[in-house]
Design a protein around this motif. Structure first.
Motif, PDB file in Angstrom:
ATOM      1  N   ASP A 114       0.815  -1.271  -0.159  1.00 24.76           N
ATOM      2  CA  ASP A 114      -0.211  -0.185   0.009  1.00 24.76           C
ATOM      3  C   ASP A 114       0.791   1.253   0.104  1.00 24.76           C
ATOM      4  O   ASP A 114       0.532   2.140  -0.592  1.00 24.76           O
ATOM      5  CB  ASP A 114      -0.921   0.127   1.186  1.00 24.76           C
ATOM      6  CG  ASP A 114      -2.057  -1.061   1.066  1.00 24.76           C
ATOM      7  OD1 ASP A 114      -2.257  -1.377  -0.025  1.00 24.76           O
ATOM      8  OD2 ASP A 114      -2.903  -0.954   1.789  1.00 24.76           O
ATOM      9  N   TYR A 158      -5.071   6.414   7.056  1.00 23.94           N
ATOM     10  CA  TYR A 158      -5.839   6.354   5.794  1.00 23.94           C
ATOM     11  C   TYR A 158      -6.834   7.447   5.704  1.00 23.94           C
ATOM     12  O   TYR A 158      -7.810   7.362   6.360  1.00 23.94           O
ATOM     13  CB  TYR A 158      -6.250   5.168   5.670  1.00 23.94           C
ATOM     14  CG  TYR A 158      -5.447   4.016   5.278  1.00 23.94           C
ATOM     15  CD1 TYR A 158      -5.120   3.376   4.118  1.00 23.94           C
ATOM     16  CD2 TYR A 158      -4.739   3.342   6.184  1.00 23.94           C
ATOM     17  CE1 TYR A 158      -4.216   2.396   3.745  1.00 23.94           C
ATOM     18  CE2 TYR A 158      -3.743   2.385   6.250  1.00 23.94           C
ATOM     19  CZ  TYR A 158      -3.462   1.860   4.583  1.00 23.94           C
ATOM     20  OH  TYR A 158      -2.634   0.653   4.445  1.00 23.94           O
ATOM     21  N   GLU A 165      -7.461   5.991   1.709  1.00 24.41           N
ATOM     22  CA  GLU A 165      -6.170   6.382   0.744  1.00 24.41           C
ATOM     23  C   GLU A 165      -4.782   6.207   1.709  1.00 24.41           C
ATOM     24  O   GLU A 165      -5.112   7.238   2.746  1.00 24.41           O
ATOM     25  CB  GLU A 165      -6.081   7.252  -0.281  1.00 24.41           C
ATOM     26  CG  GLU A 165      -7.207   7.065  -1.442  1.00 24.41           C
ATOM     27  CD  GLU A 165      -6.890   6.035  -2.086  1.00 24.41           C
ATOM     28  OE1 GLU A 165      -5.706   5.649  -2.456  1.00 24.41           O
ATOM     29  OE2 GLU A 165      -7.928   5.377  -2.604  1.00 24.41           O
TER      30      GLU A 165
END
Length: 802
Positions: free
Chosen positions: A682, A731, A735
């Motif tokens: 990620d 996040y 995101e």
């Protein structure tokens, strides 16, 4: 419900077990009677515990300090006497191979007051009562007196006092909790209730906060993978919550009142007559909503209320009973029945005008939980040094949860509130069945235990969602997502405790585990209309485990353990509260089981007024399992995945010192180093790529201390927890945005207790004395929590003992 393969495996395991256990031949046994007295006053001690080490055989003293134990094996055994507030005493009974059934021994004990509130007998590491000093597998104990001194009303509160164990909340809106031990998460620690792994699945989310302490005698923490008696996932160790045992007749009432609607009501009663003991309890915990903090990047900004609850409103009820039948159907046999019922209502979100009272509104969340658990266990001596034990446990767990995810999604698409008839909550129902059979055979310097373990878990989940992909032809369609999961786990183990004289004991064990599961995912209204192909797993593993204890002298003991394990993800998980409990995390068929190797080395020193311990641990993980974003399946936003390899290691040190009889000082320090062997996917291409190798949420160090001063009728305590730096994932709108490195912080708690007479105590206390809150808060990531989000809380209460 059970597959043909499952039934076949269970049938074969039971046949093998019975073939071994029923070959045991009955033998003659002895009886032991005597009195237990206070060494200083000579008065009889009522309620003292007497056990035969290594066997589920024991008794307690009556009002005259008298005890009577039957069916004591005709081998060399140790009889141990313990009582809270006193040091322990023991007596060795020599072997009597020619004894007759009417052999009788009379042994009297005198106990002296102890400066440390530590039990001398534990059961978790070997599933038999053992002296804690002589146990080969490192074990720490939290007594009910320690729990009471901290005013811990839930298991979550109690575990905060255990060195090397970290409990934390990970959702700002529903306050769900997780547990970590020896640098590993909850999936690597087996939480047991009276030796049964009942806290799995749905209970792993809120269970630590929902279980009250009125029925807890002690919490035993076994660290490391040195015991083969527990599942393949017990790499960090096992935490066993041991229920109360009726010792004498009496009752207790405790009432506590705190700020912001905090209330605790506890009532217990116990009695013993002849060979039957009964313990009943009831507890209600209440906590009102608190709004003290809001979004911000420094303390001044954060310490402003924003209209949303930092601590949600909860009310939880626990009640149940424990019944003990001694000498049931046969001298020395014991039948135990335990039942517990729990229900809880928690509500959070926007507290303006009490909007959070309606969980079907924007900015709110509500969770209703109902849980029943029952355990029946039976132990049967089959001869000198031989015993068969069997237990069956069942848990039924229901959850009805809502949040504003669907409401907000619908409003963003249609610009209006959704119709009432499609406002469907998240619903879940879980049934867990557990069966254990074991046989213990003591011979000369060996104690061999072999056993079978079987569990069947069923979990059904559903929730309502909206298609948000504008390129999808079904954009804006409301649909229900379903998941049906079931798993069968089989375990076979054999373990030998081999004593090389009184100073060295070696434990060698091996267990075979077989996991069989199937997960089915589907959806309505044309979304995932054909469903996802069922994901099935058939995985097995052989895990050897070893432990060694070497007593250098009466005060110094060295211990070492090593073990392997494996796990596959099964059931409900809210590790990051990504989907608010929805079944939108799925397992791909190519997921590899996680494998691990764990090592622990420790040294302990004990004297009459001073103890110290040092432990070093390391665990290497292969194919570590976590979850990440995924668009591979319609309607499912996340998936389980193999991250790669990881290493967690650390050092724990603890000491306890009593310079005078009414002063007790403790200090615990834990240092951790945890990282993956590569960056997490990620975070590739972000400024935090290197930091992503650090395992999130593990502090670099933790330090705990306590001071307990007890002059006359007073108890004055101060305890503190200093948490070091750690990395927290942030996040923003799902995101990856930042990996935040925290600053160290200190939490202080204090309590003062006054005994008004022999029956009544009054107390007052303050939690989070320095009014600390985390200095950074992001509301768009509910999991961005690493410290308290509300400040100081004062409380007072009284305890009546009859």
């Amino acid at each position: 419900m059970f597959s043909r393969t499952s039934v076949y495996h269970l049938y074969m395991f039971i046949v093998v077990f019975l073939s071994i256990a029923l070959t045991a031949q009955a033998g003659f046994a002895r009886s032991v009677t005597g009195r237990v007295l206070d060494q200083q006053t000579g008065d009889p001690l009522a309620g003292a515990n007497i056990v035969v080490e290594g066997y589920h055989i024991g008794s307690s003293t009556d009002l005259g300090g008298v005890f009577d134990i039957h069916n004591v094996p005709n081998s060399e055994v140790r009889v141990i006497v313990t009582m809270i507030g006193y040091g322990s005493e023991s007596f060795m009974l020599d072997a009597s191979p020619n004894a007759s059934s009417d052999d009788h021994y009379e042994v009297n004990f005198t106990l002296s007051p102890s400066r440390f509130e530590l039990p001398s007998v534990v059961v978790t590491a070997t599933q038999t009562p053992r002296f804690i000093q002589d146990i080969p597998v490192r074990t720490e104990v939290l007594t009910c007196e320690m729990i009471e001194q901290r005013s811990a009303s839930t298991v979550y509160d109690a575990l905060e006092a255990v060195p090397g164990v970290r409990v934390e909340q990970q959702c700002q809106f529903c306050n769900f909790s997780v547990l970590r031990m020896q640098g590993l998460g909850a999936n690597h620690t087996q939480v047991l209730l009276d030796g049964q792994p009942l806290y799995s699945g749905l209970a792993s989310v809120y269970g630590l906060q929902q279980m009250g302490t009125a029925n807890i005698n002690r919490i035993e923490v076994v660290k490391g993978a040195g015991s083969a008696l527990y599942g393949s996932n017990a790499i960090a160790g096992a935490i066993n919550i041991v229920s109360q045992t009726p010792q004498s007749s009496g009752a207790m009432v405790n009432m506590e009142f705190g700020e912001y609607g905090a209330r605790v009501y506890q009532a217990t009663a116990q009695t013993r007559f002849d060979d039957i003991g009964l313990y009943v309890y009831a507890q209600r915990n209440e906590a009102g909503e608190i709004d003290q903090t809001g979004e911000g990047n420094n303390r001044d900004q954060v310490y402003e209320s924003d209209g949303f609850a930092d601590r949600i409103r909860t009310s939880a009820n626990n009640f149940g009973f424990n019944i003990f039948f001694e000498n049931f159907m046969r001298p020395g046999a014991q039948l135990v029945v335990r039942n517990q019922i729990m229900n809880e209502d928690r509500r959070g979100g926007e507290i303006t005008d009490n909007i959070f009272e309606n969980p079907f509104t924007l900015g709110t969340e509500g969770i209703l939980t109902d849980r029943y658990s029952g355990i029946v266990s039976y132990s049967l001596p089959t001869g000198p040094g031989r015993q068969v034990s069997a237990s069956a446990a069942y848990t039924h767990h229901e959850r009805n949860a809502t949040n504003d995810t669907f409401y907000g999604d619908y409003e963003s698409v249609y610009g209006e509130a959704p119709p009432v008839d499609i406002m469907r909550p998240y619903l879940a129902e879980e049934n867990l069945y557990i069966v254990n059979l074991s046989y213990t055979h003591a011979l000369s310097s060996h104690r061999v235990m072999m056993g079978l373990q079987y569990s069947h878990n069923e979990l059904d989940e559903s929730g309502n969602y909206l298609v948000l992909d504008e390129e999808d032809p079904l954009y804006g369609t409301a649909y229900t997502s379903f998941a049906e999961k079931q798993a069968d786990d089989y375990g076979v183990y054999i373990q030998d405790e081999f004593a090389f004289g009184p100073d060295i004991e070696f434990v060698a064990g091996v267990r075979y585990d077989y996991h069989e599961s199937e997960d089915t995912f589907a959806g309505s209204n044309g979304v995932i209309s054909d469903g996802i192909d069922p994901v099935t797993y058939d995985e097995s593993s052989v895990n050897p485990r070893f432990a060694l204890r070497y007593s250098v002298n009466d005060r110094i003991r060295l211990r070492a353990s090593v073990g392997t394990g494996f796990r596959v993800p099964y059931g409900f998980s809210e590790d990051l509260h990504l989907c608010s409990g929805s079944p939108r995390v799925w397992k791909p068929a190519d997921l590899k089981p996680e494998e691990s190797v764990s090592f622990t080395l420790s040294a302990d020193y004990s004297a009459s007024n001073f103890t110290a311990g040092l432990s070093v641990y390391r665990t290497d993980l292969s194919h570590t399992i976590n979850f990440m974003e995924s668009d591979e399946q319609p309607g499912y936003d996340y998936k389980w995945t193999n991250y790669g390899n990881a290493c967690v290691m650390g050092v724990e040190a603890n000491t306890q010192y009593s310079p005078v009889s009414n002063l007790n000082l403790t200090l615990d320090v834990t240092c951790n180093l945890n990282e993956y062997d590569k960056v997490r996917e990620d975070w590739i291409g972000t400024p935090y790529e290197d930091d992503s190798r650090q395992v999130s949420r593990y502090p670099s160090f933790e330090t705990g201390f306590s001071i307990l001063y007890s002059p006359r009728n007073w108890k004055i305590s101060l305890n503190g927890d200093l948490t070091g730096t750690m990395f927290i994932d942030y996040y923003s709108d799902d995101e990856p945005t930042e990996i935040y490195e925290t600053d160290p912080y200190l939490i202080l708690n204090t309590k003062v207790t006054r005994s008004l007479n022999e029956s009544i105590e009054w107390y007052v206390g303050v939690n989070n004395l320095t009014d600390y809150v985390q200095p950074v808060k992001h509301l768009d990531d509910a999991a961005f929590m690493f410290a308290p989000v509300y400040g100081r809380i004062a409380y007072t209460g009284f305890r009546l003992t009859l």
